[in-house]
Scaffold this motif. Structure first.
Motif, PDB file in Angstrom:
ATOM      1  N   HIS A 155      -9.928   4.128  15.763  1.00  0.00           N
ATOM      2  CA  HIS A 155      -9.946   3.064  16.772  1.00  0.00           C
ATOM      3  C   HIS A 155      -8.547   2.537  17.070  1.00  0.00           C
ATOM      4  CE1 HIS A 155     -14.321   2.023  17.458  1.00  0.00           C
ATOM      5  NE2 HIS A 155     -14.376   3.022  16.599  1.00  0.00           N
ATOM      6  N   LYS A 156      -7.603   2.728  16.157  1.00  0.00           N
ATOM      7  CA  LYS A 156      -6.240   2.256  16.402  1.00  0.00           C
ATOM      8  C   LYS A 156      -5.346   3.349  16.981  1.00  0.00           C
ATOM      9  CE  LYS A 156      -6.532  -1.616  13.415  1.00  0.00           C
ATOM     10  NZ  LYS A 156      -6.616  -2.087  12.061  1.00  0.00           N
ATOM     11  N   LEU A 194      -2.833   4.534   6.570  1.00  0.00           N
ATOM     12  CA  LEU A 194      -2.392   4.711   7.959  1.00  0.00           C
ATOM     13  C   LEU A 194      -3.032   3.681   8.888  1.00  0.00           C
ATOM     14  CD1 LEU A 194      -2.280   8.608   8.255  1.00  0.00           C
ATOM     15  CD2 LEU A 194      -0.369   7.018   7.986  1.00  0.00           C
ATOM     16  N   ALA A 195      -4.274   3.316   8.625  1.00  0.00           N
ATOM     17  CA  ALA A 195      -4.911   2.268   9.432  1.00  0.00           C
ATOM     18  C   ALA A 195      -4.170   0.949   9.241  1.00  0.00           C
ATOM     19  CB  ALA A 195      -6.384   2.130   9.053  1.00  0.00           C
ATOM     20  N   TYR A 196      -3.791   0.697   8.000  1.00  0.00           N
ATOM     21  CA  TYR A 196      -3.008  -0.516   7.694  1.00  0.00           C
ATOM     22  C   TYR A 196      -1.684  -0.504   8.465  1.00  0.00           C
ATOM     23  CZ  TYR A 196      -0.134  -3.670   4.827  1.00  0.00           C
ATOM     24  OH  TYR A 196       0.715  -4.665   4.396  1.00  0.00           O
ATOM     25  N   LEU A 197      -0.988   0.648   8.430  1.00  0.00           N
ATOM     26  CA  LEU A 197       0.276   0.770   9.154  1.00  0.00           C
ATOM     27  C   LEU A 197       0.061   0.658  10.660  1.00  0.00           C
ATOM     28  CD1 LEU A 197       2.270   3.699   7.484  1.00  0.00           C
ATOM     29  CD2 LEU A 197       3.044   1.335   7.808  1.00  0.00           C
ATOM     30  N   ALA A 198      -0.977   1.295  11.160  1.00  0.00           N
ATOM     31  CA  ALA A 198      -1.250   1.299  12.604  1.00  0.00           C
ATOM     32  C   ALA A 198      -1.426  -0.128  13.111  1.00  0.00           C
ATOM     33  CB  ALA A 198      -2.485   2.137  12.909  1.00  0.00           C
ATOM     34  N   ASP A 199      -2.068  -0.945  12.295  1.00  0.00           N
ATOM     35  CA  ASP A 199      -2.277  -2.341  12.658  1.00  0.00           C
ATOM     36  C   ASP A 199      -0.935  -3.047  12.894  1.00  0.00           C
ATOM     37  OD1 ASP A 199      -4.241  -4.206  13.126  1.00  0.00           O
ATOM     38  OD2 ASP A 199      -4.000  -5.134  11.159  1.00  0.00           O
ATOM     39  N   MET A 230       0.842  -1.188   0.000  1.00  0.00           N
ATOM     40  CA  MET A 230       0.000   0.000   0.000  1.00  0.00           C
ATOM     41  C   MET A 230       0.886   1.250   0.000  1.00  0.00           C
ATOM     42  SD  MET A 230      -3.250   0.714   2.517  1.00  0.00           S
ATOM     43  CE  MET A 230      -4.025  -0.838   2.112  1.00  0.00           C
ATOM     44  N   GLU A 231       0.424   2.293  -0.679  1.00  0.00           N
ATOM     45  CA  GLU A 231       1.265   3.493  -0.783  1.00  0.00           C
ATOM     46  C   GLU A 231       0.719   4.638   0.063  1.00  0.00           C
ATOM     47  OE1 GLU A 231       1.493   4.132  -5.006  1.00  0.00           O
ATOM     48  OE2 GLU A 231       3.394   3.029  -5.105  1.00  0.00           O
ATOM     49  N   LEU A 232       1.653   5.485   0.476  1.00  0.00           N
ATOM     50  CA  LEU A 232       1.306   6.640   1.306  1.00  0.00           C
ATOM     51  C   LEU A 232       2.070   7.841   0.755  1.00  0.00           C
ATOM     52  CD1 LEU A 232      -0.066   7.475   4.095  1.00  0.00           C
ATOM     53  CD2 LEU A 232       2.182   7.091   5.103  1.00  0.00           C
ATOM     54  N   ARG A 233       1.381   8.977   0.652  1.00  0.00           N
ATOM     55  CA  ARG A 233       2.075  10.188   0.207  1.00  0.00           C
ATOM     56  C   ARG A 233       2.510  10.970   1.438  1.00  0.00           C
ATOM     57  NH1 ARG A 233       2.793  13.065  -4.506  1.00  0.00           N
ATOM     58  NH2 ARG A 233       1.536  11.560  -5.670  1.00  0.00           N
ATOM     59  N   ILE A 234       3.799  11.195   1.544  1.00  0.00           N
ATOM     60  CA  ILE A 234       4.334  11.835   2.757  1.00  0.00           C
ATOM     61  C   ILE A 234       5.086  13.119   2.425  1.00  0.00           C
ATOM     62  CG2 ILE A 234       4.529   9.642   3.995  1.00  0.00           C
ATOM     63  CD1 ILE A 234       7.630   9.894   3.532  1.00  0.00           C
ATOM     64  N   ALA A 235       5.153  13.982   3.445  1.00  0.00           N
ATOM     65  CA  ALA A 235       5.995  15.180   3.352  1.00  0.00           C
ATOM     66  C   ALA A 235       7.384  14.864   3.909  1.00  0.00           C
ATOM     67  CB  ALA A 235       5.358  16.320   4.130  1.00  0.00           C
TER      68      ALA A 235
END
Ligand code: SF4
Length: 175
Positions: A121-122, A81-86, A1-6
């Motif tokens: 919730h996470k 982010l939910a995926y990462l939080a998990d 999964m991809e995330l756009r970050i600063a």
């Protein structure tokens, strides 16, 4: 999964309790007056990173107590982010999430967006609400203006009302 970050800061003590790995997400529509992170506003700016790459960095950060999602507006990318939080929580680390939305708005948004609900919730501590220049107070821990709250999300969801995170007791617990 991809995330756009600063950007990413591998060790920070100003973005939540303890030593933290901080992900600054890219994209924000709140346009708070006096925002210190204007470079994070463009939803097409920053750079794209794979969540596996982020987890590799988190895994090599041995001394951190948790991971902070800052921005930008993290809830614009709630799915990734939910995926990462998990994965992060499975390592026993806690999650601090910043948002320009207040907790009550996020609860409403969560009804139609499962990923928003999942990220909320996470999250252990939510720093909520927009930065308000007229309420700026440099003495505040982990936030810029007095309208922003440090909300202990698990108890707030369980109790049905906002439970603020207590800095002193929480430093002694797992939160
Ligand atoms: S929510 Fe944060 S990043 Fe977005 S405009 Fe406000 S202070 Fe800046």
């Amino acid at each position: 999964m991809e995330l756009r970050i600063a950007g990413i800061v591998k060790e920070s003590v100003v973005d939540g309790p303890g030593l933290r790995f901080v992900i600054f997400t890219q994209g924000c529509y709140h346009h708070c007056r006096g925002c210190h992170n204007v470079d994070t506003h463009d939803p097409a700016g920053g750079r794209v990173i794979h969540t596996d790459e982020i987890m590799a960095m988190v895994n090599s950060a041995k001394l951190i107590r948790g991971v902070t999602f800052s921005g930008g507006e993290p809830f614009l990318q709630a799915e990734a982010l939910a995926y990462l939080a998990d994965k992060i929580k499975a390592k026993g680390l806690n999650i601090v999430t910043y948002s320009g939305y207040v907790f009550e708005q996020l609860l409403t948004m969560a009804v139609g967006r499962p990923a928003v609900k999942e990220l909320l919730h996470k999250t252990d501590i939510l720093v909520d609400g927009p930065f308000q220049l007229e309420k700026r107070d440099l003495r505040l821990a982990f936030r810029g203006s007095t309208n922003q709250r440090l909300i202990y999300v698990p108890d707030s969801l369980k109790c049905g009302h906002i439970v603020l995170w207590d800095e002193i007791t929480s430093f002694c617990s797992n939160a």
